[in-house]
Design a protein around this motif. Structure first.
Motif, PDB file in Angstrom:
ATOM      1  N   ARG A  26       0.826  -1.208   0.000  1.00 42.35           N
ATOM      2  CA  ARG A  26       0.000   0.000   0.000  1.00 42.35           C
ATOM      3  C   ARG A  26       0.860   1.259   0.000  1.00 42.35           C
ATOM      4  O   ARG A  26       0.571   2.226  -0.726  1.00 42.35           O
ATOM      5  N   LEU A  27       1.897   1.256   0.814  1.00 39.42           N
ATOM      6  CA  LEU A  27       2.754   2.438   0.882  1.00 39.42           C
ATOM      7  C   LEU A  27       3.514   2.664  -0.416  1.00 39.42           C
ATOM      8  O   LEU A  27       3.736   3.809  -0.819  1.00 39.42           O
ATOM      9  N   MET A  28       3.908   1.585  -1.082  1.00 40.34           N
ATOM     10  CA  MET A  28       4.606   1.731  -2.359  1.00 40.34           C
ATOM     11  C   MET A  28       3.630   2.001  -3.505  1.00 40.34           C
ATOM     12  O   MET A  28       4.060   2.335  -4.611  1.00 40.34           O
ATOM     13  N   GLY A  29       2.329   1.833  -3.261  1.00 36.82           N
ATOM     14  CA  GLY A  29       1.333   2.124  -4.288  1.00 36.82           C
ATOM     15  C   GLY A  29       1.298   1.107  -5.409  1.00 36.82           C
ATOM     16  O   GLY A  29       0.984   1.466  -6.551  1.00 36.82           O
ATOM     17  N   VAL A  30       1.603  -0.158  -5.111  1.00 35.84           N
ATOM     18  CA  VAL A  30       1.625  -1.183  -6.151  1.00 35.84           C
ATOM     19  C   VAL A  30       0.397  -2.074  -6.018  1.00 35.84           C
ATOM     20  O   VAL A  30      -0.161  -2.232  -4.928  1.00 35.84           O
ATOM     21  N   TRP A  31       0.002  -2.676  -7.131  1.00 35.56           N
ATOM     22  CA  TRP A  31      -1.135  -3.590  -7.141  1.00 35.56           C
ATOM     23  C   TRP A  31      -0.970  -4.531  -8.332  1.00 35.56           C
ATOM     24  O   TRP A  31      -0.104  -4.337  -9.184  1.00 35.56           O
ATOM     25  N   GLY A  32      -1.821  -5.560  -8.361  1.00 38.96           N
ATOM     26  CA  GLY A  32      -1.762  -6.522  -9.462  1.00 38.96           C
ATOM     27  C   GLY A  32      -0.457  -7.290  -9.470  1.00 38.96           C
ATOM     28  O   GLY A  32       0.031  -7.762  -8.432  1.00 38.96           O
ATOM     29  N   ASP A  33       0.131  -7.438 -10.642  1.00 40.41           N
ATOM     30  CA  ASP A  33       1.375  -8.189 -10.781  1.00 40.41           C
ATOM     31  C   ASP A  33       2.545  -7.543 -10.040  1.00 40.41           C
ATOM     32  O   ASP A  33       3.515  -8.224  -9.696  1.00 40.41           O
ATOM     33  N   LYS A  34       2.453  -6.257  -9.779  1.00 43.93           N
ATOM     34  CA  LYS A  34       3.556  -5.563  -9.115  1.00 43.93           C
ATOM     35  C   LYS A  34       3.699  -5.944  -7.641  1.00 43.93           C
ATOM     36  O   LYS A  34       4.718  -5.649  -7.021  1.00 43.93           O
ATOM     37  N   THR A  35       2.678  -6.596  -7.075  1.00 46.93           N
ATOM     38  CA  THR A  35       2.777  -7.004  -5.677  1.00 46.93           C
ATOM     39  C   THR A  35       3.649  -8.242  -5.491  1.00 46.93           C
ATOM     40  O   THR A  35       3.908  -8.649  -4.361  1.00 46.93           O
ATOM     41  N   ALA A  36       4.109  -8.829  -6.595  1.00 43.79           N
ATOM     42  CA  ALA A  36       4.970 -10.023  -6.507  1.00 43.79           C
ATOM     43  C   ALA A  36       6.437  -9.615  -6.379  1.00 43.79           C
ATOM     44  O   ALA A  36       7.321 -10.250  -6.950  1.00 43.79           O
ATOM     45  N   PHE A  37       6.708  -8.560  -5.612  1.00 34.37           N
ATOM     46  CA  PHE A  37       8.090  -8.132  -5.423  1.00 34.37           C
ATOM     47  C   PHE A  37       8.828  -9.102  -4.510  1.00 34.37           C
ATOM     48  O   PHE A  37       8.209  -9.839  -3.723  1.00 34.37           O
ATOM     49  N   GLN A  38      10.134  -9.096  -4.596  1.00 29.34           N
ATOM     50  CA  GLN A  38      10.961 -10.047  -3.874  1.00 29.34           C
ATOM     51  C   GLN A  38      11.642  -9.362  -2.695  1.00 29.34           C
ATOM     52  O   GLN A  38      12.277  -8.316  -2.853  1.00 29.34           O
ATOM     53  N   LEU A  39      11.498  -9.971  -1.529  1.00 22.51           N
ATOM     54  CA  LEU A  39      12.147  -9.479  -0.315  1.00 22.51           C
ATOM     55  C   LEU A  39      13.319 -10.377   0.040  1.00 22.51           C
ATOM     56  O   LEU A  39      13.313 -11.574  -0.277  1.00 22.51           O
ATOM     57  N   PRO A  40      14.327  -9.856   0.714  1.00 24.01           N
ATOM     58  CA  PRO A  40      15.444 -10.711   1.142  1.00 24.01           C
ATOM     59  C   PRO A  40      14.989 -11.718   2.199  1.00 24.01           C
ATOM     60  O   PRO A  40      13.944 -11.553   2.835  1.00 24.01           O
ATOM     61  N   ASP A  41      15.778 -12.751   2.401  1.00 24.79           N
ATOM     62  CA  ASP A  41      15.403 -13.815   3.340  1.00 24.79           C
ATOM     63  C   ASP A  41      15.562 -13.406   4.795  1.00 24.79           C
ATOM     64  O   ASP A  41      14.926 -14.001   5.670  1.00 24.79           O
ATOM     65  N   ARG A  42      16.384 -12.399   5.056  1.00 28.37           N
ATOM     66  CA  ARG A  42      16.645 -12.022   6.449  1.00 28.37           C
ATOM     67  C   ARG A  42      16.887 -10.530   6.542  1.00 28.37           C
ATOM     68  O   ARG A  42      17.154  -9.851   5.540  1.00 28.37           O
ATOM     69  N   LEU A  43      16.799 -10.043   7.762  1.00 32.08           N
ATOM     70  CA  LEU A  43      17.018  -8.631   8.025  1.00 32.08           C
ATOM     71  C   LEU A  43      18.480  -8.253   7.831  1.00 32.08           C
ATOM     72  O   LEU A  43      19.366  -9.105   7.927  1.00 32.08           O
ATOM     73  N   PRO A  44      18.759  -6.979   7.560  1.00 29.49           N
ATOM     74  CA  PRO A  44      20.165  -6.557   7.480  1.00 29.49           C
ATOM     75  C   PRO A  44      20.880  -6.773   8.804  1.00 29.49           C
ATOM     76  O   PRO A  44      20.268  -6.741   9.884  1.00 29.49           O
TER      77      PRO A  44
END
Length: 468
Positions: A239-257
């Motif tokens: 919601r904060l990034m303003g993405v929807w649909g296919d754009k919500t399939a973003f990739q996050l790292p496996d662990r915190l910095p």
């Protein structure tokens, strides 16, 4: 009327000299500079056409790679529609500024009266002379409002950047917890199955089997809860990034910095906040604008309406008459005392509000600094002390099991005690990055939005695991 023509021309010249025009950037250059100084990311107002396509292309490229805190903030500043809507306020305020630099449109009156064969015609054009004389004051007030609107827009952008960073760390931590709890669930399922088989052959009591089954059931519930928390955290980031649909399939790292080697050292944090915080700057500009408005109220206390204009009169059988007309509001009933008193009260309100914001800002900086140092110390304590000790205990228990000095269920019971420590380590590491974001917001932005955001969280996930 020949003598009145220079007056009209003079009024027109003064009006044209005070005319204001729209700026080329609409104030966005200042907003972008303030935002970049505090977040390291620039912003732009999305307009139909090329600007929108360029922004969408940049967002698509950023989403094609694993997200980092900085790229998540960059996407939010480019793509958040709520932020773009708030930028429209700049156009509204600038329109008021331009309107304040123009003289009010003249008024024209026409009257025709017929008496028998005689026709009488009255014509007049009225100009707002008082409005013309007060153009510099009104323009100054609107200019301060425009500067205040720039600060407000920058403050919203900086707050969005801070909220996005916090949502990013929450999403990564929640995803990391899901991965770990999945491993716990697998171990709990194996333990419950082993207990069931041993109970069938009479080598395990019903009480011990029930304990293993209860642990497996509780682990299953915790996994479901962790998955929902991860989904909720990810949706908050979307919601904060303003993405929807296919754009919500973003990739996050496996662990915190990882934690930094040492916490940041900030000298004179309160002084920096007094200079950098946007809410304090907005309050100051608001007080200045109110003081200027008070001066205008006093200047127009006795003369609220002063119109001057050209008048002509035509009558059948008589030469045309020319002259001028002055319209003046007489202060008989209302001497504008209430208006001046209201302006003075509003000014004192803005002064006290500015002082209150400054006091709160100093307190938020001190509280955020305490939360930041405490979060760093706790995260380092779990990383360097608690988790290594738990691992050492686990290694020793494994040696005892290999030496046939401990049973498999003792080994599994020891593994269960590690769940709380690992989950707490993840949470304290997350809390550090949240506290670091709140500290920067307290110094450079508009605060963290309340003291509750800097309170230390007691890890609850570990307590539930310790009960078994």
């Amino acid at each position: 009327m020949p003598g009145f023509r220079p007056v009209v021309l003079g009024i027109a010249a003064l009006a044209l000299a005070g005319c204001a025009t729209f700026s080329e950037d609409g104030g966005m250059n200042t907003v972008s500079a303030l935002t970049t100084e505090r977040t390291g990311q620039s912003i732009q107002l999305a307009k139909p056409g090329h600007d929108t396509e360029l922004a969408e292309k940049n967002v698509h490229q950023l989403l094609g790679k694993p997200l980092t805190p900085d790229t998540a903030v960059q996407i939010a500043l480019l793509n958040n529609k709520g932020l773009q809507a708030s930028f429209a306020e700049l156009g509204i305020v600038e329109a008021d500024l331009v309107a304040a630099g123009w003289m009010r449109n003249p008024g024209f009156s026409f009257g025709r009266m017929r008496t028998g064969n005689d026709v009488e015609i009255d014509r007049s054009i009225m100009f707002d002379l008082l409005g013309l004389l007060t153009i510099p004051i009104r323009s100054g007030i609107e200019q301060r409002r425009f500067e205040q609107a720039k600060l407000q827009a920058a403050s919203q952008a900086v707050r969005l950047a801070a909220d996005t960073r916090k949502a990013y760390f929450n999403a990564v931590a929640a995803q990391q917890t899901v991965q770990y709890m999945g491993q716990v669930g697998t171990a709990a399922e194996a333990s419950a199955e082993l207990a069931r088989r041993m109970a069938q052959v009479g080598n395990f009591s019903k009480l011990d089997q029930a304990r293993e089954q209860a642990f497996y059931a509780d682990a299953t519930a915790q996994i479901a809860r962790a998955r929902h928390n991860a989904t909720a955290a990810r949706e908050q980031l979307s919601r904060l990034m303003g993405v929807w649909g296919d754009k919500t399939a973003f990739q996050l790292p496996d662990r915190l910095p990882d934690l930094p080697k040492a916490p940041d050292t900030i000298n004179d944090a309160e002084s920096q906040a007094m200079q950098q915080r946007l809410d304090i700057q907005m309050a100051r500009r608001g007080a200045e604008s109110t003081a200027q408005a008070l001066g205008l109220s006093k200047a127009s206390r006795f003369i609220n309406v002063l119109d001057v204009g050209y008048a002509s009169k035509s009558e059948t059988g008589a030469p045309r008459g020319n002259g001028y007309e002055i319209a003046l509001e007489l202060p008989i009933f209302d001497w504008s005392g209430a208006k001046v008193a209201k302006a003075e009260a509003i000014y004192m309100q803005s002064v006290h509000r500015t002082a209150d914001i400054a006091i709160r800002a100093r307190s938020e900086v001190r509280e955020s600094w305490s939360a930041y140092r405490t979060a760093y110390d706790l995260a380092r304590h779990y990383r360097d002390e608690v988790v290594p000790l738990r691992k050492k205990i686990s290694d020793e228990m494994l040696l005892r099991y290999n030496g046939m000095l401990a049973s498999v269920f003792e080994l599994l019971a020891d593994a269960r005690t590690q769940i709380g420590s690992v989950n707490a380590a993840i949470e304290t590491q997350r809390d550090y990055w949240l506290a670091e974001t709140d500290l920067q917001a307290a110094i450079n932005g508009s605060g963290s939005g309340g003291s509750s955001s800097t309170q230390m969280r007691t890890p609850a996930s570990g307590e539930a695991a310790q009960e078994h």
